[in-house]
Design a protein around this motif. Structure first.
Motif, PDB file in Angstrom:
ATOM      1  N   ALA A  84       0.867  -1.181   0.000  1.00  0.00           N
ATOM      2  CA  ALA A  84       0.000   0.000   0.000  1.00  0.00           C
ATOM      3  C   ALA A  84       0.903   1.229   0.000  1.00  0.00           C
ATOM      4  N   CYS A  99       3.010  -1.189  -6.163  1.00  0.00           N
ATOM      5  CA  CYS A  99       2.570  -0.214  -5.179  1.00  0.00           C
ATOM      6  C   CYS A  99       1.163   0.249  -5.564  1.00  0.00           C
ATOM      7  N   PRO A 114      -2.890   1.966  -4.087  1.00  0.00           N
ATOM      8  CA  PRO A 114      -3.615   2.597  -2.979  1.00  0.00           C
ATOM      9  C   PRO A 114      -4.179   1.515  -2.053  1.00  0.00           C
ATOM     10  N   GLN A 115      -4.296   1.840  -0.762  1.00  0.00           N
ATOM     11  CA  GLN A 115      -4.814   0.877   0.218  1.00  0.00           C
ATOM     12  C   GLN A 115      -6.160   0.299  -0.217  1.00  0.00           C
ATOM     13  N   LYS A 116      -7.006   1.146  -0.767  1.00  0.00           N
ATOM     14  CA  LYS A 116      -8.349   0.723  -1.193  1.00  0.00           C
ATOM     15  C   LYS A 116      -8.269  -0.408  -2.229  1.00  0.00           C
ATOM     16  N   MET A 174      -5.728  -2.441  -2.645  1.00  0.00           N
ATOM     17  CA  MET A 174      -5.209  -3.610  -1.952  1.00  0.00           C
ATOM     18  C   MET A 174      -6.331  -4.379  -1.252  1.00  0.00           C
ATOM     19  N   ASP A 175      -7.169  -3.647  -0.532  1.00  0.00           N
ATOM     20  CA  ASP A 175      -8.266  -4.277   0.198  1.00  0.00           C
ATOM     21  C   ASP A 175      -9.249  -4.944  -0.771  1.00  0.00           C
ATOM     22  N   GLY A 208      -0.965  -3.607   5.221  1.00  0.00           N
ATOM     23  CA  GLY A 208      -0.640  -2.927   3.962  1.00  0.00           C
ATOM     24  C   GLY A 208       0.559  -3.493   3.206  1.00  0.00           C
TER      25      GLY A 208
END
Lengths: 271, 271
Positions: free
Chosen positions: A59, A81, A83-85, A87-88, A98
């Motif tokens: 993340a 790499c 965004p966290q969103k 990844m989730d 992350g």
């Protein structure tokens, strides 16, 4: 030497496929790969001589924090790499650490190869029927902490490279050598041939763990909390018990490994 | 005396409301109640003198298996019996144990009340900043196994009556007396006043756990694995360490409680 970092913003990017729905896929198994989660586990994976990382997924907000590990280990695999969103969404749950990595499985040594690779003085836990991934991970962590020389896992145990087991082991599942797949009878016979003194931990034993003699080569057999070890194992080995309160059922098996390994640990290998 | 068993087949039946979405509700806390899961935990709840069951929810297929516990404890609360599918729909996840209960929280004793209730010879773990429910549950299990007299939980710790903590403790969270809510400074001062010898477990200590003297009243302070205990705690107490392998990071805190409690346990109370 530079790092191969790629920013990806498309949730459907095929390079992210190995990370898709990892929670679900854990349940059906993943033949050739495993998932490493979090900075500590990734760090063990990237330093491992046995396992190799195929890619990392980080993340964006966690990349800076991971840099010291990347600088120290200089992985050549791609680092994605996102965004966290994203990844989730890909992983199918909130990956709050992350940081994920795909590792490639290598075939574990056969029992004979494993035994042949042990030092002359050795401490080896033997697991029989351990089916809970938390316990498996904790046992690996304890084995690493008390400098066990490796773990023998019988064919009725769960997979130590399941995501949760690796995470709970804080990477020890990628560090402590192990062999897996034989039945417990075969394992006991091979240990005997390799001059191991074999103890089994059982609440039914009459001798106390704390009085047990430390042999040059010691194997410690642990079974499940519910059913315990098969009778022939108890008959064919020296049984030991850890006294607990009269009115309480049982010790967790991972805690039992901690106590037993601490008793038999080679003090010279500890800090 | 008969059991109050009601079969419910309507997923919207208001009597099932306390069981709705228990996974989500755990996260936001449940002020006055807690959830007990599985036969072993339910059995502890139904035998408890401190806690009371408000109702039980049992999957039809599990009722027969639970009967010995119900016969032995004769609960007066309603027992709702539903198909497994309804149980899963209501709970919001697959309740594979098929047995749930709602317990009523009782206020925990104040620190002073707790200390006043301890026997003259006492062993008490003190938890500082333990925020992981697995660890909390395992620590209660170890405390029960090694006959600790109670647990002091500082205000930065998580709730031992969280569903998962109770489950991991195999009911010990409903069995071992505890007090929760003071800060660690207040706790240490009160322990000193109550004539406790206070040890802290820390990898930075110079004395070994295995050499520690067992006092009549012993308190054992445990902190988180990451940050460890605050400096003033290490300064104001006798620190002890458990030697582990040079190249390994740390022992799990629950495993550390197992080792430490075993060292200090009153052998006369063990089986």
């Amino acid at each position: 030497m530079s790092l191969d970092i790629t920013t990806i913003s498309d949730v459907d990017d095929p390079r992210l496929a190995p990370y898709r729905d990892i929670k679900e896929r854990d349940l059906v198994g993943r033949e050739h790969h495993f998932i490493a989660e979090g900075k500590v586990v990734l760090s063990v994976l990237l330093r491992s001589k046995r396992f190799e990382a195929q890619s990392l997924l980080v993340a964006a907000a966690k990349l800076l924090g991971l840099m010291p590990v990347l600088d120290a280990t200089k992985p050549t695999c791609p680092i994605y790499c996102v965004p966290q969103k994203i990844m989730d969404d890909i992983a199918g749950f909130n990956v709050h650490r992350g940081i994920l990595g795909i590792g490639e499985r290598v075939s574990t040594p056969t029992l004979d190869e494993f035994l042949a690779g042990l030092p002359e003085k050795a401490l080896v836990p033997v697991l029989c029927g351990i089916s809970n991934h938390d316990n498996m991970g904790s046992i690996f962590r304890n084995a690493a902490a008390f400098a066990a020389d490796g773990i023998i896992i019988d064919k009725t145990c769960c997979d130590p490279l399941y995501r949760k087991a690796i995470r709970v082991s804080v990477g020890a599942a990628l560090k402590v050598p192990y062999t897996q797949g034989e039945d417990i009878k075969t394992i006991l016979a091979a240990l005997e041939k390799a001059n191991f003194r074999i103890y089994s931990l059982s609440p039914a034993a009459s001798n106390y763990l704390k009085d047990a003699e430390v042999a040059k080569r010691t194997a410690l057999v642990f079974g499940t909390e519910g059913e315990g070890l098969p009778n022939f194992v108890l008959k064919d080995t020296e049984t030991l018990r850890i006294p607990i309160a009269y009115d309480f059922d049982s010790l967790n098996v991972a805690t039992a490994t901690g106590l037993a390994l601490e008793h038999f640990a080679d003090f010279d290998k500890l800090n």
